[in-house]
Scaffold this active site. Sequence first.
Site, PDB file in Angstrom:
ATOM      1  N   PRO A  87      76.657  40.468  22.725  1.00 46.12           N
ATOM      2  CA  PRO A  87      77.258  41.590  21.981  1.00 46.12           C
ATOM      3  C   PRO A  87      78.738  41.348  21.655  1.00 46.12           C
ATOM      4  O   PRO A  87      79.295  42.031  20.791  1.00 46.12           O
ATOM      5  CB  PRO A  87      77.087  42.790  22.918  1.00 46.12           C
ATOM      6  CG  PRO A  87      76.452  42.318  24.151  1.00 46.12           C
ATOM      7  CD  PRO A  87      76.158  40.860  24.044  1.00 46.12           C
ATOM      8  N   GLU A 114      74.249  40.245  34.292  1.00 45.12           N
ATOM      9  CA  GLU A 114      75.526  40.774  33.805  1.00 45.12           C
ATOM     10  C   GLU A 114      76.116  39.891  32.712  1.00 45.12           C
ATOM     11  O   GLU A 114      77.054  40.279  32.020  1.00 45.12           O
ATOM     12  CB  GLU A 114      76.534  40.889  34.950  1.00 45.12           C
ATOM     13  CG  GLU A 114      76.190  41.962  35.971  1.00 45.12           C
ATOM     14  CD  GLU A 114      75.959  43.335  35.345  1.00 45.12           C
ATOM     15  OE1 GLU A 114      76.854  43.810  34.628  1.00 45.12           O
ATOM     16  OE2 GLU A 114      74.879  43.912  35.578  1.00 45.12           O
ATOM     17  N   ARG A 151      62.096  33.491   7.675  1.00 35.39           N
ATOM     18  CA  ARG A 151      61.556  33.912   6.376  1.00 35.39           C
ATOM     19  C   ARG A 151      62.376  33.376   5.204  1.00 35.39           C
ATOM     20  O   ARG A 151      61.951  33.503   4.046  1.00 35.39           O
ATOM     21  CB  ARG A 151      61.395  35.439   6.314  1.00 35.39           C
ATOM     22  CG  ARG A 151      62.663  36.214   6.546  1.00 35.39           C
ATOM     23  CD  ARG A 151      62.394  37.699   6.684  1.00 35.39           C
ATOM     24  NE  ARG A 151      61.883  38.305   5.465  1.00 35.39           N
ATOM     25  CZ  ARG A 151      62.615  38.554   4.383  1.00 35.39           C
ATOM     26  NH1 ARG A 151      63.894  38.236   4.368  1.00 35.39           N
ATOM     27  NH2 ARG A 151      62.094  39.101   3.319  1.00 35.39           N
ATOM     28  N   ASP A 166      65.678  40.761  -1.727  1.00 37.84           N
ATOM     29  CA  ASP A 166      65.657  41.747  -0.656  1.00 37.84           C
ATOM     30  C   ASP A 166      66.889  42.626  -0.655  1.00 37.84           C
ATOM     31  O   ASP A 166      67.890  42.332  -1.280  1.00 37.84           O
ATOM     32  CB  ASP A 166      65.650  41.041   0.716  1.00 37.84           C
ATOM     33  CG  ASP A 166      64.360  40.300   0.952  1.00 37.84           C
ATOM     34  OD1 ASP A 166      63.361  40.678   0.340  1.00 37.84           O
ATOM     35  OD2 ASP A 166      64.377  39.352   1.747  1.00 37.84           O
TER      36      ASP A 166
HETATM   37  N1  4GY Z   1      73.452  43.195  21.340  1.00 34.07           N
HETATM   38  N2  4GY Z   1      73.469  41.026  20.435  1.00 34.07           N
HETATM   39  C1  4GY Z   1      72.969  41.084  22.545  1.00 34.07           C
HETATM   40  C2  4GY Z   1      72.686  41.555  23.912  1.00 34.07           C
HETATM   41  C3  4GY Z   1      72.063  40.887  26.180  1.00 34.07           C
HETATM   42  C4  4GY Z   1      75.402  40.622  28.000  1.00 34.07           C
HETATM   43  C5  4GY Z   1      73.619  39.658  29.408  1.00 34.07           C
HETATM   44  C6  4GY Z   1      73.295  41.869  21.440  1.00 34.07           C
HETATM   45  O1  4GY Z   1      73.256  39.792  20.869  1.00 34.07           O
HETATM   46  N3  4GY Z   1      72.950  39.817  22.153  1.00 34.07           N
HETATM   47  O2  4GY Z   1      72.675  42.738  24.185  1.00 34.07           O
HETATM   48  N4  4GY Z   1      72.386  40.599  24.803  1.00 34.07           N
HETATM   49  C7  4GY Z   1      73.098  40.297  27.105  1.00 34.07           C
HETATM   50  C8  4GY Z   1      74.345  41.164  27.070  1.00 34.07           C
HETATM   51  C9  4GY Z   1      74.855  40.475  29.387  1.00 34.07           C
HETATM   52  C10 4GY Z   1      72.573  40.223  28.488  1.00 34.07           C
END
Ligand code: 4GY
Length: 254
Positions: A87, A114, A151, A166
């Site tokens: 994220p 984590e 795709r 698209d």
């Molecule tokens: N949102 N985009 C994501 C995510 C999980 C950090 C370990 C997201 O790309 N990946 O949520 N990944 C991860 C988040 C701790 C698990």
Amino acid sequence: MRVDVLTLFPEMFAGPLDHSIVGRARQRGILDVRLVNIRDFATDKHRIVDDTPYGGGPGMVLKPEPLFAAVEAVRTGPETHVILMDPQGEPFTQKRAWELAEKSHLVLVCGHYEGVDERVRTIVDEELSIGDYVLTGGELPAMVVLDAVCRLLPGALGEAASARQDSFEDGLLDHPHYTRPAVFRSMAVPEVLLSGHHEEIRRWRRREALRRTWLRRPDLLARARLTEEDRRWLAEMGAPVPPAQAASEDAGEV
Ligand code: 4GY
């Protein structure tokens, strides 16, 4: 395209990779997906891949050794492009999907718990986020990226289908779609779509794409690739008309 997915839960990928367009692309040899279990690269007796965080705090952190070993094992050469799903990464967009579709070898690293040891970031080429929310692991984000990229590979979509038409391809949402019957529960298909006038249909679809984008995602409109005709139509429907912008690779999503 070859894609290595580095994960602690390879079983999660069974369904999505076996069906529909991704399944067909794999059968056709357009896409070669290899699921790599990070645990196979743990060297201790108990095959441990996580440990407690330095400095304390809740949860576990993925150890660097198995991840480094896994990435090094799948790397084929300078063509290998390593992506960490996180994220904290750059937003994944249709534009990024097109760029990744050009690569011959992707490695998708799925974190868990984590997170991964910070030093893992030194062996990845980029970090991608599929949205501002936290999932339990990078597996679903990896499937999202794989699906969106797959795709776009030549031959993955059927005959006439073109990914270029698209939603997002010119920075706008898609136009409405209809199929038979012409009237369903007293809801009629717009007359123009039955007319056979291809140029009128094209213009109607473009106007409806503009209208939808204005109503649902006005933020997209400011960055979309718009023609003079588009601007005129927006003005006619009472939408704010974004100023003409210099032609740029950055305009729109692609
Ligand atoms: N949102 N985009 C994501 C995510 C999980 C950090 C370990 C997201 O790309 N990946 O949520 N990944 C991860 C988040 C701790 C698990």
